[in-house]
Scaffold this motif. Structure first.
Motif, PDB file in Angstrom:
ATOM      1  N   VAL A 169       2.676   0.330  10.912  1.00  0.00           N
ATOM      2  CA  VAL A 169       4.244   0.078  10.432  1.00  0.00           C
ATOM      3  C   VAL A 169       4.394  -0.282   9.044  1.00  0.00           C
ATOM      4  CG1 VAL A 169       6.338  -0.853  11.373  1.00  0.00           C
ATOM      5  CG2 VAL A 169       4.849   0.148  12.794  1.00  0.00           C
ATOM      6  N   VAL A 170       3.796  -1.602   9.025  1.00  0.00           N
ATOM      7  CA  VAL A 170       4.301  -2.346   7.659  1.00  0.00           C
ATOM      8  C   VAL A 170       3.650  -1.911   6.642  1.00  0.00           C
ATOM      9  CG1 VAL A 170       4.189  -4.740   6.526  1.00  0.00           C
ATOM     10  CG2 VAL A 170       4.552  -4.574   9.018  1.00  0.00           C
ATOM     11  N   LYS A 171       2.422  -1.509   6.464  1.00  0.00           N
ATOM     12  CA  LYS A 171       1.724  -1.195   5.349  1.00  0.00           C
ATOM     13  C   LYS A 171       2.140   0.209   5.102  1.00  0.00           C
ATOM     14  CE  LYS A 171      -2.528  -3.813   4.904  1.00  0.00           C
ATOM     15  NZ  LYS A 171      -3.826  -3.881   4.734  1.00  0.00           N
ATOM     16  N   PRO A 172       2.436   1.111   5.987  1.00  0.00           N
ATOM     17  CA  PRO A 172       2.807   2.684   5.636  1.00  0.00           C
ATOM     18  C   PRO A 172       4.302   2.569   4.967  1.00  0.00           C
ATOM     19  CG  PRO A 172       1.878   2.565   7.720  1.00  0.00           C
ATOM     20  CD  PRO A 172       1.818   1.291   7.342  1.00  0.00           C
ATOM     21  N   LEU A 173       5.131   1.395   5.393  1.00  0.00           N
ATOM     22  CA  LEU A 173       6.519   1.289   4.885  1.00  0.00           C
ATOM     23  C   LEU A 173       6.610   0.681   3.557  1.00  0.00           C
ATOM     24  CD1 LEU A 173       8.389  -0.222   8.251  1.00  0.00           C
ATOM     25  CD2 LEU A 173       8.937   2.120   7.080  1.00  0.00           C
ATOM     26  N   ILE A 174       5.476  -0.120   3.578  1.00  0.00           N
ATOM     27  CA  ILE A 174       5.353  -0.670   1.912  1.00  0.00           C
ATOM     28  C   ILE A 174       4.975   0.425   1.043  1.00  0.00           C
ATOM     29  CG2 ILE A 174       4.294  -2.179   0.548  1.00  0.00           C
ATOM     30  CD1 ILE A 174       4.293  -4.116   2.899  1.00  0.00           C
ATOM     31  N   ARG A 175       3.997   1.000   1.553  1.00  0.00           N
ATOM     32  CA  ARG A 175       3.566   2.487   0.424  1.00  0.00           C
ATOM     33  C   ARG A 175       4.462   3.488   0.498  1.00  0.00           C
ATOM     34  NH1 ARG A 175      -1.476   1.618   3.596  1.00  0.00           N
ATOM     35  NH2 ARG A 175      -0.848   3.272   5.344  1.00  0.00           N
ATOM     36  N   GLY A 176       5.362   3.723   1.335  1.00  0.00           N
ATOM     37  CA  GLY A 176       6.682   4.776   1.526  1.00  0.00           C
ATOM     38  C   GLY A 176       7.617   4.133   0.118  1.00  0.00           C
ATOM     39  N   ALA A 177       8.078   2.935   0.368  1.00  0.00           N
ATOM     40  CA  ALA A 177       8.814   2.401  -0.380  1.00  0.00           C
ATOM     41  C   ALA A 177       8.320   2.703  -2.067  1.00  0.00           C
ATOM     42  CB  ALA A 177       9.037   0.825   0.034  1.00  0.00           C
ATOM     43  N   LEU A 188       8.576   6.266  -3.016  1.00  0.00           N
ATOM     44  CA  LEU A 188       9.949   6.670  -3.416  1.00  0.00           C
ATOM     45  C   LEU A 188      10.410   6.067  -4.765  1.00  0.00           C
ATOM     46  CD1 LEU A 188      11.707   6.361  -0.006  1.00  0.00           C
ATOM     47  CD2 LEU A 188      11.155   8.378  -1.089  1.00  0.00           C
ATOM     48  N   ARG A 189       9.916   4.957  -4.860  1.00  0.00           N
ATOM     49  CA  ARG A 189      10.509   4.415  -6.309  1.00  0.00           C
ATOM     50  C   ARG A 189      10.076   5.185  -7.362  1.00  0.00           C
ATOM     51  NH1 ARG A 189       9.361  -2.037  -7.961  1.00  0.00           N
ATOM     52  NH2 ARG A 189      10.735  -1.841 -10.087  1.00  0.00           N
ATOM     53  N   LYS A 190       8.663   5.676  -7.305  1.00  0.00           N
ATOM     54  CA  LYS A 190       7.953   6.355  -8.277  1.00  0.00           C
ATOM     55  C   LYS A 190       8.467   7.763  -8.479  1.00  0.00           C
ATOM     56  CE  LYS A 190       4.013   3.176  -8.833  1.00  0.00           C
ATOM     57  NZ  LYS A 190       2.547   3.285  -8.606  1.00  0.00           N
ATOM     58  N   ASN A 191       8.979   8.365  -7.219  1.00  0.00           N
ATOM     59  CA  ASN A 191       8.984   9.768  -7.195  1.00  0.00           C
ATOM     60  C   ASN A 191      10.570  10.067  -6.641  1.00  0.00           C
ATOM     61  OD1 ASN A 191       6.132  10.701  -7.765  1.00  0.00           O
ATOM     62  ND2 ASN A 191       5.899   9.181  -6.010  1.00  0.00           N
ATOM     63  N   TYR A 192      11.515   9.328  -6.763  1.00  0.00           N
ATOM     64  CA  TYR A 192      12.731   9.504  -6.341  1.00  0.00           C
ATOM     65  C   TYR A 192      13.481  10.920  -6.838  1.00  0.00           C
ATOM     66  CZ  TYR A 192      14.670   7.871 -10.745  1.00  0.00           C
ATOM     67  OH  TYR A 192      14.878   7.698 -12.040  1.00  0.00           O
ATOM     68  N   ARG A 193      13.042  11.457  -8.107  1.00  0.00           N
ATOM     69  CA  ARG A 193      13.408  12.684  -8.493  1.00  0.00           C
ATOM     70  C   ARG A 193      13.239  13.638  -7.835  1.00  0.00           C
ATOM     71  NH1 ARG A 193      12.809  11.762 -15.250  1.00  0.00           N
ATOM     72  NH2 ARG A 193      14.225   9.753 -15.176  1.00  0.00           N
ATOM     73  N   ASN A 194      12.045  13.607  -7.111  1.00  0.00           N
ATOM     74  CA  ASN A 194      11.376  14.797  -6.314  1.00  0.00           C
ATOM     75  C   ASN A 194      11.898  15.037  -4.972  1.00  0.00           C
ATOM     76  OD1 ASN A 194       9.944  15.483  -8.478  1.00  0.00           O
ATOM     77  ND2 ASN A 194       8.091  14.182  -7.979  1.00  0.00           N
ATOM     78  N   VAL A 195      12.690  13.911  -4.453  1.00  0.00           N
ATOM     79  CA  VAL A 195      12.842  13.921  -3.040  1.00  0.00           C
ATOM     80  C   VAL A 195      13.681  14.964  -2.755  1.00  0.00           C
ATOM     81  CG1 VAL A 195      14.333  12.475  -1.439  1.00  0.00           C
ATOM     82  CG2 VAL A 195      12.818  11.267  -2.925  1.00  0.00           C
ATOM     83  N   PRO A 196      14.794  15.627  -3.294  1.00  0.00           N
ATOM     84  CA  PRO A 196      15.629  16.836  -2.856  1.00  0.00           C
ATOM     85  C   PRO A 196      14.646  17.982  -2.595  1.00  0.00           C
ATOM     86  CG  PRO A 196      16.757  15.695  -4.563  1.00  0.00           C
ATOM     87  CD  PRO A 196      15.459  15.005  -4.766  1.00  0.00           C
TER      88      PRO A 196
END
Length: 492
Positions: A285-293, A296-304
């Motif tokens: 839970v904790v480590k996957p959430l941190i890695r996901g955040a 997202l911070r680095k690849n927010y433009r590719n989210v759509p």
């Protein structure tokens, strides 16, 4: 006293006759270079002295000198143990040949090797056994006389065959060695002839106490050799050492059991909760959430674009659901048929499994019945002995006979009967495994292992507590037994 060349002796013990000097010779006393193959002998030529002379020259050339006092140890290196050098191998074969001659009663080979100076009467083999102990264990009376006439130490301690053999020297160092005198070994094996020979002819000391507290008398009594017990004089001694040895073994079992109980509770009360409360939330839970955040911070433009791809993948999977449902419905008849076949196979195997279970129940009932009959017969025998003693005013039967009968009855009631029932109950696990295997084959055996593992979790601590109680009980029982032995040293 005979010289070392005159090993024929008249003992006067139980009709012994003088030993004649052996006439035949053997042409080879050094015939095997393999550690696994015992040396062999052939009775064709008279060149034993020539062969021994060759061995003497070889031993003098290797610079290690003679006589060989103990079995050459190549060390702890595995390669050296398996592949000793030629010098070590040659010396090992000489010692093995010497002890093989003792075991197979080749007295002339034994005499020739000792007279040549290659070995002595105190040379030990790879297990630490002396020649005299080896001869007594083999029941070789002539070689015992021969070794004694070569001035073997009659009261020397040596390691007996009671210690399991070890292949490597580092294993032998960890083993608990059992030391005995020649007389103690003879008494332990119940060889009354050799016991008389050692005591009456060579003056063996029966009062010597082994490091573990054993006396010759106690070794004979413990192994049920009544004639030897009757012959040996009554001796007290070594009781505390015998109890200490037994107590030490019992306490080692207690320590191991307590350590395993502590380990079990550590796993159950600390490691398992820690795994579920700490490691799983942390890594899932904790480590996957941190890695996901961070991602997202680095690849927010590719989210759509990723969302669109995820929706397409979901739609493709949803389109396949009707087809999957249809395949599942088509497979129901086949599954039903296989289930019916499995049930029918189990029904056909049920008689065999039932037979196994019924045989176990029948054996239990038979053992219980035999135990009850044994108790009743011992009780009736005790009453009969007591009544006969009272009727005859203890003329033909002594009070000791009545007491022995009562002790036999108590043993049958308290020890023998419960032991048979317990042995029957201990077979339950094997019986259930056979029943499961008879019903479902290898799958049933695996299923039983799983059930057994679950059961073991709940009974693990009670089993170890039982081990502790049994060990303490055996130590106390040994102490009480030593008290009885002090009152009656010849007690069996």
């Amino acid at each position: 006293m005979a010289t070392k060349h005159e090993y024929a002796r008249s003992t006067g013990v139980d009709g012994f006759t003088p030993l004649a000097a052996p006439q035949s010779h053997y042409d080879s006393i050094y015939a095997s270079s393999s550690q696994d193959d015992p040396p062999f002998y052939t009775e064709e030529a008279d060149n034993i002295q020539h062969r021994i002379q060759q061995l003497l020259e070889d031993c003098q050339r290797d610079g290690q000198g003679i006589p060989i006092s103990e079995y050459p140890d190549p060390g702890t290196d595995m390669y050296q143990v398996r592949n000793p050098d030629d010098t070590t191998r040659s010396r090992q074969d000489i010692v093995r040949t010497f002890f093989d001659a003792i075991k197979t009663k080749k007295d002339e080979v034994v005499a020739a090797l000792i007279e040549s100076g290659l070995v002595t009467t105190e040379t030990t083999n790879e297990d630490g056994r002396t020649p005299l102990l080896a001869a007594i264990e083999a029941g070789n009376i002539r070689t015992v006389q021969q070794l004694m006439d070569f001035d073997a130490d009659i009261n020397a301690y040596g390691i007996t065959s009671g210690m399991p053999p070890a292949k490597y020297s580092w294993q032998r160092e960890k083993q608990q060695k059992i030391y005995r005198t020649p007389l103690q070994v003879a008494a332990q094996t119940g060889n009354l002839t050799i016991v008389k020979l050692l005591m009456e002819t060579y003056g063996a000391d029966d009062s010597l106490v082994a490091p573990d507290g054993e006396l010759a008398l106690r070794l004979a009594a413990s192994n049920g050799h009544r004639e030897v017990v009757k012959y040996l004089p009554s001796r007290r001694g070594g009781g505390f050492r015998r109890w200490k040895t037994k107590h030490h073994k019992a306490m080692r079992r207690v320590k191991r059991a307590v350590a395993k109980i502590v380990w079990f509770f550590k796993i159950a009360l600390y490691e398992v909760p820690k795994f579920f409360v700490w490691y799983i939330p942390k890594h899932l839970v904790v480590k996957p959430l941190i890695r996901g955040a961070k991602w997202l911070r680095k690849n927010y433009r590719n989210v759509p674009g990723l969302i669109v791809d995820a929706l397409k993948w979901t739609w493709n999977k949803l389109k396949k659901i009707p087809k999957g449902v249809w395949e599942f419905l088509k497979g129901i008849p086949k599954f039903t048929k296989e289930l019916a076949e499995t049930i029918w196979t189990t029904i056909k195997r049920l008689p065999r499994a039932t037979k196994i279970a019924l045989l176990w129940i029948w054996n239990g009932l038979k053992n219980a019945g035999n135990a009850v009959l044994n108790v009743l017969s011992r009780f009736i025998s005790f009453l009969h002995t007591a009544l006969i003693a009272i009727a005859n005013l203890f003329r033909g039967i002594t009070l000791k006979d009545v007491w022995d009968g009562f002790v036999t009855f108590l043993r049958a009631l308290i020890i023998d009967g419960p032991r048979k029932v317990w042995q029957w109950l201990c077979k339950f696990e094997d019986v259930m495994e056979k029943v499961f295997k008879a019903l479902w084959g290898c799958t049933g055996q695996i299923l039983w292992w799983l059930i057994r593992g679950i059961i073991e979790v709940f009974i693990y601590v009670p089993k170890k507590i039982l081990v502790v109680l049994v060990a303490i009980g055996s130590s106390l029982a040994k102490g009480f037994e030593e008290v009885l032995i002090w009152f009656n040293p010849k007690r069996q």
